[in-house]
Every structure is written in structure tokens, then in C-alpha cells.
Enzyme design. Structure first.
Site: not given
Length: 400
Positions: A135, A165, A242
Site C-alpha cells: 500500500h 501487503d 508502514s
């Protein structure tokens, strides 16, 4: 966790962190006071203890964190990504009024907008191979990669996998610092956890906590479309973390920081490094990752689920068990249909493992081999059947 903003606003869930450091500290010194007052060797007073931290050697407790950060920090990068989104109205608008307002654009002639986001990543090879979250780089083929020493490179996104992911990026460089990959075998809640990343654009930020839990299912974390058993940690993870590494006390990467829950405080989640390595190897080799797929919809049985299923007149079967995993639908022309699995079958065992919930079935399927026989034991109308299914490749066009 979304990194990009649009007309609906910024989709960042920011954790509000608190603590009891003052309480812990006063408790610590009170305990030391009792021990010292009972010992004739150390005649110090409470005030001396409280105001003279030099009497204590905390280096052993602190140094392993600093050592881990010094070891890994240079290999943690900032990733800046951007993508264009169209300002024009779509050809077919949704009927739902809220979505129509979302797509509405008072001036369709405006140029496309550019969304920008920042995340983290880490270098796994000296020739510039990086791992990050899918993402973080979603919707773009090129990203800007900034090293801790300030060097900036253009990175090529070689592959992304939305199911786990995980994404991989390549920059054109040599002799780069790299991380040391660890493993999660024997990982235990309560162990130290160190996160390094770029939260809220604050480069190379370090936070520390513990491993709070292991094996959290994707549905527990709030991302049911993923196929990951997450590591839970209370090390502070914020938007921008992230794709960054989660480390153990030895400075080895044990996970990729990937998710926070907007409604929680002090909860973060990471993809186990074994999952990331397995997917990254496929992405580097062929630009995509293949996942085993049966083609069933299933639910975990319990008393309430049994009652609700049996009350559904549209279903042509009844359930006489309240444990196991019920198949409620078999997708047409799927490996499951070709093998003979049917709606109403209750899965009791996959491979050599007994299963009691749908997450366990999914995990067993994910660990199977595409095209190779996988034994599935089911109860059908009160009788036990063993069916061999050959998992296919998870379709790109379905989330089932």
C-alpha cells in the site's frame, strides 16, 4: 492503513500514546529504598537515590536498543510515492447518493490530481533490493528512495502483492548497508520489539516496546482480505512507519510494520518476516506472487451460526454440528468444485491439521503447493469423507 488522501479526507489512524513512566519510576525507587534500608552496607537516603541516577548503571538495559538501531538504521529508507487520479466523472456513476457526491466534480475540465504519500522500507541486499508494503507504493511504478545519509535514488517498483501487503523496490546502487533478517520461530509475547521508520515524515524514528501477541488473524486486525498471521506490538507505529522493519533485541528483522487501528491506543501490527521473504522472492523473480486457492466461501460454526444457517430457507442443506468450518458456497469452475466439495460440507481437517475455524483453513491452504494434492476431510450428511483438492492460483479478479 492508507497513505494517500482524497476527497474523503486523509485515511490516517493516529495512535494516541500514553504511559505510566512516572508511576513506574517512583515504584522502582521505592523498591530500591526498601532493599537499601535493610542493608548496612549502603547507608544512602531516599533523596540521594532519587536525585542521583548516576548511582545506577542502566547501560545494560539501554545499550542493546542503541546497538540494534546503529546496526539497522542506515538500511532503513524513506519512500515517497505519488500517483495521478482522474478529476473527470466516471462513465457510470453509482446510484448511491453519497457515492455520487464523492464522484461529483464541479469542473471536470480540471487536470488530474496527484496524490502523495510517504512510507518506509529496508534494504535487504547491497545492490539495492528493498522490501516495503504494497500500500506504500500502490498505483505507481517509480518512487523516490531516501537513505539515512541523505542520498536520494529513483526506485523501480518490481512487484506488489495486495494479498499480503508486501512489495519490492529496486534502486540502482552498490555497496549499500543491509539489514539482518531474523525469524519468528519461538517468538514469545513479552520479548522486546523495536520499530524504525518515518512516521508522519519524521525520518529514522525509533520506538520500542514488546511483542504483545503473535498469530493475530487478518480478521482480528481488521483487514480480512489479507492472508497474514500478524505480530502484534505496542511499539508506537504511526502513518509513515508502514514498510519499515520490526526488530528483535539482537537487531534482526522479524517483521514489516504494516498496520495500526484507528480506534486503538498502543496497538500495531507487523507481517512476519518469513511471509515477507517468501512473497518478496516471487516478486523479485517474476513481478507477482501466486497464492494457493480452493474457491470456497466458509464460516466457523458455533451454536448461533448453526441456528442461523438452519433458519435460512434459501439453503438446500441443514447443519447438524456446531463445530468445524462450514462451506456455504463453492465457486463455479474452481479447484474445490472440480474436486467435489459441496455447500453444506463441514471441514474438520486440512492436510494433517485439525481445524476449528476458517482462519486455520486459510492458513493451511496458503501453506500448500499450487497443483499438488491437498487432503481435506469433511463431514457430509453425517458421514466422513476425504477429498483431494489441487489448489489453483488465486485469481486476480476475486477476493474469495
Amino acid at each position: 492503513m492508507k497513505l494517500f488522501s482524497n476527497k474523503l479526507g486523509v485515511y490516517f489512524g493516529i495512535l494516541a500514546l500514553g504511559g505510566g513512566a512516572g508511576f513506574w519510576g517512583s515504584r522502582y525507587f521505592r523498591q530500591e529504598q526498601i532493599a537499601i534500608e535493610q542493608s548496612p552496607v549502603y547507608p544512602q537516603t531516599v533523596s540521594t537515590l532519587a536525585t542521583s541516577p548516576s548511582n545506577f548503571d542502566f547501560s545494560e538495559n539501554v545499550n542493546f536498543i542503541a546497538t540494534a538501531v546503529q546496526k539497522v538504521g542506515p538500511a532503513v529508507v524513506r519512500i515517497d510515492a505519488s500517483r495521478q487520479i482522474s478529476s473527470a466523472l466516471p462513465d457510470i456513476l453509482p446510484n448511491e447518493p453519497f457515492l455520487r457526491r464523492y464522484f461529483d466534480n464541479p469542473n471536470p475540465s480540471l487536470p488530474d490530481k496527484v496524490e502523495r504519500g510517504t512510507g518506509s522500507g529496508f534494504i535487504i541486499s547491497s545492490d539495492g533490493r528493498l522490501i516495503t508494503n504494497a500500500h506504500v507504493v500502490d498505483g505507481t511504478e517509480r518512487v523516490q528512495v531516501t537513505l539515512k545519509d541523505g542520498q536520494v535514488y529513483q526506485g523501480e517498483v518490481l512487484g506488489t502483492d495486495s494479498v499480503t501487503d508486501v512489495a519490492v523496490v529496486k534502486i540502482d546502487a552498490v555497496s549499500l548497508p543491509t539489514v539482518t533478517l531474523g525469524n519468528t520461530q519461538g517468538l514469545t509475547p513479552g520479548e522486546w520489539a523495536i520499530a524504525i521508520g518515518n512516521p508522519l515524515g519524521l525520518d529514522n524514528t525509533v520506538t520500542v516496546g514488546i511483542v504483545s501477541a503473535i498469530g493475530r488473524s487478518s480478521s482480528q486486525v481488521g483487514v480480512p482480505d489479507k492472508r497474514v498471521r500478524f505480530i502484534q506490538t505496542d511499539a508506537a507505529i504511526n502513518p509513515g512507519n508502514s514498510g519499515g522493519p520490526l526488530l528483535n533485541a539482537n537487531g534482526e528483522v522479524i517483521g514489516i510494520n504494516t498496520a495500526i487501528r484507528a480506534d486503538a491506543q498502543g496497538l500495531g501490527f507487523a507481517i512476519p518476516i518469513e511471509t515477507a521473504q517468501r512473497i518478496a522472492a516471487q516478486l523479485f523473480a517474476k513481478g507477482k506472487a501466486d497464492h494457493p486457492y480452493l474457491g470456497i466461501h466458509m464460516i466457523t460454526l458455533n451454536d448461533r451460526a448453526k441456528e442461523e444457517i438452519n433458519s435460512q430457507s434459501k439453503l438446500n442443506f441443514k447443519v447438524n454440528k456446531n463445530t468445524g468450518v462450514l462451506i456455504v458456497r463453492v465457486i463455479a469452475d474452481s479447484p474445490a468444485e472440480r474436486a467435489g466439495l459441496q455447500p453444506g460440507d463441514i471441514i474438520d481437517k486440512v492436510g494433517d491439521r485439525l481445524v476449528t475455524d476458517s482462519n486455520q483453513v486459510q492458513e493451511q491452504v496458503e501453506n500448500s503447493q499450487i497443483g499438488e494434492a491437498l487432503s481435506v476431510e469433511v463431514t457430509r450428511k453425517g458421514k466422513v469423507k476425504i477429498i483431494e483438492v489441487r489448489p489453483g492460483i488465486f485469481p486476480d479478479t476475486t477476493s474469495e
